[in-house]
Design a protein around this motif. Structure first.
Motif, PDB file in Angstrom:
ATOM      1  N   GLN A   1       0.852  -1.192   0.000  1.00  0.00           N
ATOM      2  CA  GLN A   1       0.000   0.000   0.000  1.00  0.00           C
ATOM      3  C   GLN A   1       0.885   1.238   0.000  1.00  0.00           C
ATOM      4  OE1 GLN A   1      -3.148  -0.248  -0.313  1.00  0.00           O
ATOM      5  NE2 GLN A   1      -3.932   1.821   0.072  1.00  0.00           N
ATOM      6  N   VAL A   2       0.524   2.181  -0.838  1.00  0.00           N
ATOM      7  CA  VAL A   2       1.278   3.424  -0.938  1.00  0.00           C
ATOM      8  C   VAL A   2       0.395   4.564  -0.476  1.00  0.00           C
ATOM      9  CG1 VAL A   2       2.443   5.008  -2.504  1.00  0.00           C
ATOM     10  CG2 VAL A   2       2.662   2.536  -2.843  1.00  0.00           C
ATOM     11  N   GLN A   3       0.963   5.424   0.338  1.00  0.00           N
ATOM     12  CA  GLN A   3       0.241   6.608   0.786  1.00  0.00           C
ATOM     13  C   GLN A   3       1.073   7.845   0.508  1.00  0.00           C
ATOM     14  OE1 GLN A   3      -0.629   5.714   4.958  1.00  0.00           O
ATOM     15  NE2 GLN A   3      -2.745   5.278   4.399  1.00  0.00           N
ATOM     16  N   LEU A   4       0.395   8.885   0.080  1.00  0.00           N
ATOM     17  CA  LEU A   4       1.039  10.173  -0.145  1.00  0.00           C
ATOM     18  C   LEU A   4       0.493  11.164   0.874  1.00  0.00           C
ATOM     19  CD1 LEU A   4       0.857  10.465  -4.038  1.00  0.00           C
ATOM     20  CD2 LEU A   4       2.684   9.517  -2.622  1.00  0.00           C
ATOM     21  N   VAL A   5       1.405  11.842   1.536  1.00  0.00           N
ATOM     22  CA  VAL A   5       1.008  12.819   2.542  1.00  0.00           C
ATOM     23  C   VAL A   5       1.557  14.173   2.138  1.00  0.00           C
ATOM     24  CG1 VAL A   5       1.109  13.489   4.955  1.00  0.00           C
ATOM     25  CG2 VAL A   5       0.990  11.060   4.337  1.00  0.00           C
ATOM     26  N   GLU A   6       0.642  15.101   1.909  1.00  0.00           N
ATOM     27  CA  GLU A   6       1.030  16.434   1.467  1.00  0.00           C
ATOM     28  C   GLU A   6       1.025  17.396   2.645  1.00  0.00           C
ATOM     29  OE1 GLU A   6      -1.367  15.610  -2.660  1.00  0.00           O
ATOM     30  OE2 GLU A   6      -2.271  16.538  -0.901  1.00  0.00           O
ATOM     31  N   SER A   7       1.826  18.432   2.512  1.00  0.00           N
ATOM     32  CA  SER A   7       1.855  19.489   3.510  1.00  0.00           C
ATOM     33  C   SER A   7       2.379  20.761   2.869  1.00  0.00           C
ATOM     34  CB  SER A   7       2.735  19.085   4.697  1.00  0.00           C
ATOM     35  OG  SER A   7       4.059  18.858   4.263  1.00  0.00           O
ATOM     36  N   GLY A   8       2.237  21.855   3.594  1.00  0.00           N
ATOM     37  CA  GLY A   8       2.818  23.113   3.147  1.00  0.00           C
ATOM     38  C   GLY A   8       1.835  24.139   2.632  1.00  0.00           C
ATOM     39  N   GLY A   9       0.584  23.759   2.496  1.00  0.00           N
ATOM     40  CA  GLY A   9      -0.395  24.730   2.032  1.00  0.00           C
ATOM     41  C   GLY A   9      -0.724  25.743   3.104  1.00  0.00           C
ATOM     42  N   GLY A  10      -1.484  26.753   2.711  1.00  0.00           N
ATOM     43  CA  GLY A  10      -1.871  27.769   3.675  1.00  0.00           C
ATOM     44  C   GLY A  10      -2.299  29.040   2.982  1.00  0.00           C
ATOM     45  N   LEU A  11      -2.378  30.085   3.773  1.00  0.00           N
ATOM     46  CA  LEU A  11      -2.767  31.411   3.297  1.00  0.00           C
ATOM     47  C   LEU A  11      -1.514  32.245   3.072  1.00  0.00           C
ATOM     48  CD1 LEU A  11      -4.907  33.631   2.762  1.00  0.00           C
ATOM     49  CD2 LEU A  11      -4.833  34.110   5.226  1.00  0.00           C
ATOM     50  N   VAL A  12      -1.425  32.848   1.915  1.00  0.00           N
ATOM     51  CA  VAL A  12      -0.271  33.679   1.604  1.00  0.00           C
ATOM     52  C   VAL A  12      -0.744  34.907   0.845  1.00  0.00           C
ATOM     53  CG1 VAL A  12       0.193  32.443  -0.553  1.00  0.00           C
ATOM     54  CG2 VAL A  12       2.057  33.640   0.607  1.00  0.00           C
ATOM     55  N   GLN A  13      -0.038  35.997   1.014  1.00  0.00           N
ATOM     56  CA  GLN A  13      -0.384  37.231   0.322  1.00  0.00           C
ATOM     57  C   GLN A  13       0.112  37.183  -1.126  1.00  0.00           C
ATOM     58  OE1 GLN A  13       1.180  40.488   2.633  1.00  0.00           O
ATOM     59  NE2 GLN A  13      -0.629  40.526   3.955  1.00  0.00           N
ATOM     60  N   PRO A  14      -0.530  37.921  -1.999  1.00  0.00           N
ATOM     61  CA  PRO A  14      -0.048  37.994  -3.389  1.00  0.00           C
ATOM     62  C   PRO A  14       1.421  38.388  -3.433  1.00  0.00           C
ATOM     63  CG  PRO A  14      -2.209  38.992  -3.222  1.00  0.00           C
ATOM     64  CD  PRO A  14      -1.777  38.693  -1.816  1.00  0.00           C
ATOM     65  N   GLY A  15       2.157  37.704  -4.299  1.00  0.00           N
ATOM     66  CA  GLY A  15       3.589  37.941  -4.396  1.00  0.00           C
ATOM     67  C   GLY A  15       4.413  37.055  -3.488  1.00  0.00           C
ATOM     68  N   GLY A  16       3.763  36.358  -2.589  1.00  0.00           N
ATOM     69  CA  GLY A  16       4.470  35.511  -1.642  1.00  0.00           C
ATOM     70  C   GLY A  16       4.839  34.159  -2.214  1.00  0.00           C
ATOM     71  N   SER A  17       5.419  33.334  -1.353  1.00  0.00           N
ATOM     72  CA  SER A  17       5.896  32.010  -1.762  1.00  0.00           C
ATOM     73  C   SER A  17       5.436  30.949  -0.777  1.00  0.00           C
ATOM     74  CB  SER A  17       7.435  31.995  -1.820  1.00  0.00           C
ATOM     75  OG  SER A  17       7.930  32.920  -2.764  1.00  0.00           O
ATOM     76  N   LEU A  18       5.324  29.755  -1.292  1.00  0.00           N
ATOM     77  CA  LEU A  18       5.055  28.577  -0.472  1.00  0.00           C
ATOM     78  C   LEU A  18       5.813  27.406  -1.066  1.00  0.00           C
ATOM     79  CD1 LEU A  18       1.178  28.568   0.176  1.00  0.00           C
ATOM     80  CD2 LEU A  18       2.971  28.907   1.884  1.00  0.00           C
ATOM     81  N   ARG A  19       6.137  26.455  -0.221  1.00  0.00           N
ATOM     82  CA  ARG A  19       6.702  25.203  -0.696  1.00  0.00           C
ATOM     83  C   ARG A  19       5.837  24.050  -0.219  1.00  0.00           C
ATOM     84  NH1 ARG A  19      12.480  22.073   0.199  1.00  0.00           N
ATOM     85  NH2 ARG A  19      11.567  21.670   2.262  1.00  0.00           N
ATOM     86  N   LEU A  20       5.307  23.326  -1.169  1.00  0.00           N
ATOM     87  CA  LEU A  20       4.508  22.148  -0.860  1.00  0.00           C
ATOM     88  C   LEU A  20       5.405  20.919  -0.834  1.00  0.00           C
ATOM     89  CD1 LEU A  20       1.402  22.748  -3.169  1.00  0.00           C
ATOM     90  CD2 LEU A  20       1.862  23.646  -0.880  1.00  0.00           C
ATOM     91  N   SER A  21       5.069  19.997   0.052  1.00  0.00           N
ATOM     92  CA  SER A  21       5.801  18.734   0.147  1.00  0.00           C
ATOM     93  C   SER A  21       4.834  17.576   0.002  1.00  0.00           C
ATOM     94  CB  SER A  21       6.509  18.622   1.502  1.00  0.00           C
ATOM     95  OG  SER A  21       7.432  19.652   1.692  1.00  0.00           O
ATOM     96  N   CYS A  22       5.332  16.506  -0.557  1.00  0.00           N
ATOM     97  CA  CYS A  22       4.532  15.289  -0.698  1.00  0.00           C
ATOM     98  C   CYS A  22       5.441  14.105  -0.407  1.00  0.00           C
ATOM     99  CB  CYS A  22       3.969  15.191  -2.106  1.00  0.00           C
ATOM    100  SG  CYS A  22       3.127  13.639  -2.464  1.00  0.00           S
ATOM    101  N   ALA A  23       5.181  13.444   0.696  1.00  0.00           N
ATOM    102  CA  ALA A  23       5.993  12.309   1.109  1.00  0.00           C
ATOM    103  C   ALA A  23       5.260  11.010   0.789  1.00  0.00           C
ATOM    104  CB  ALA A  23       6.290  12.389   2.596  1.00  0.00           C
ATOM    105  N   ALA A  24       5.972  10.099   0.151  1.00  0.00           N
ATOM    106  CA  ALA A  24       5.394   8.804  -0.189  1.00  0.00           C
ATOM    107  C   ALA A  24       5.828   7.769   0.829  1.00  0.00           C
ATOM    108  CB  ALA A  24       5.834   8.370  -1.582  1.00  0.00           C
TER     109      ALA A  24
END
Length: 121
Positions: free
Chosen positions: A1-24
């Motif tokens: 069984q494989v599971q993917l777990v994502e993280s890193g989302g959220g609220l950010v202002q225009p022009g900002g940055s985010l980094r999403l992660s996905c661990a298998a």
């Protein structure tokens, strides 16, 4: 069984940055490629970026030059660095991986649960 777990989302202002992660997590034999998709309210899910097993990448035209997909093989994790975010990028972002778990198993795609990105002032 494989599971993917994502993280890193959220609220950010225009022009900002985010980094999403996905661990298998799980046992897999061959990874054919990773992808990040997004689904905005009222719209279909669309491809944002993908990386093949040979590490070649391609991006949706709307994110070229602003988003970067990368991976850490040791951690079985793929990332999506998102810069210069705009309200139009507000969506739920989903991670996807295509792989086989055993020699006898067919290639199959797995999806994460999604992480919400909201770009707003």
């Amino acid at each position: 069984q494989v599971q993917l777990v994502e993280s890193g989302g959220g609220l950010v202002q225009p022009g900002g940055s985010l980094r999403l992660s996905c661990a298998a997590a799980g046992s897999f034999l061959i990874v054919y490629g990773w992808g990040w998709y997004r689904q905005a309210p009222g719209k279909q899910r669309e491809l944002v970026a993908r990386m093949t097993g040979g590490d070649s990448t391609n991006y949706a035209d709307s994110v070229k030059g602003r988003f970067t997909i990368s991976k850490d093989n040791g951690k079985n994790t793929v990332y999506l660095q998102m810069n210069s975010l705009q309200p139009a990028t507000t969506a739920v972002y989903y991670c996807n991986v295509a792989l086989t778990t055993t020699i006898a198993s067919p290639r199959r795609a797995y999806w994460g649960q999604g992480t919400r990105v909201t770009v707003s002032s």
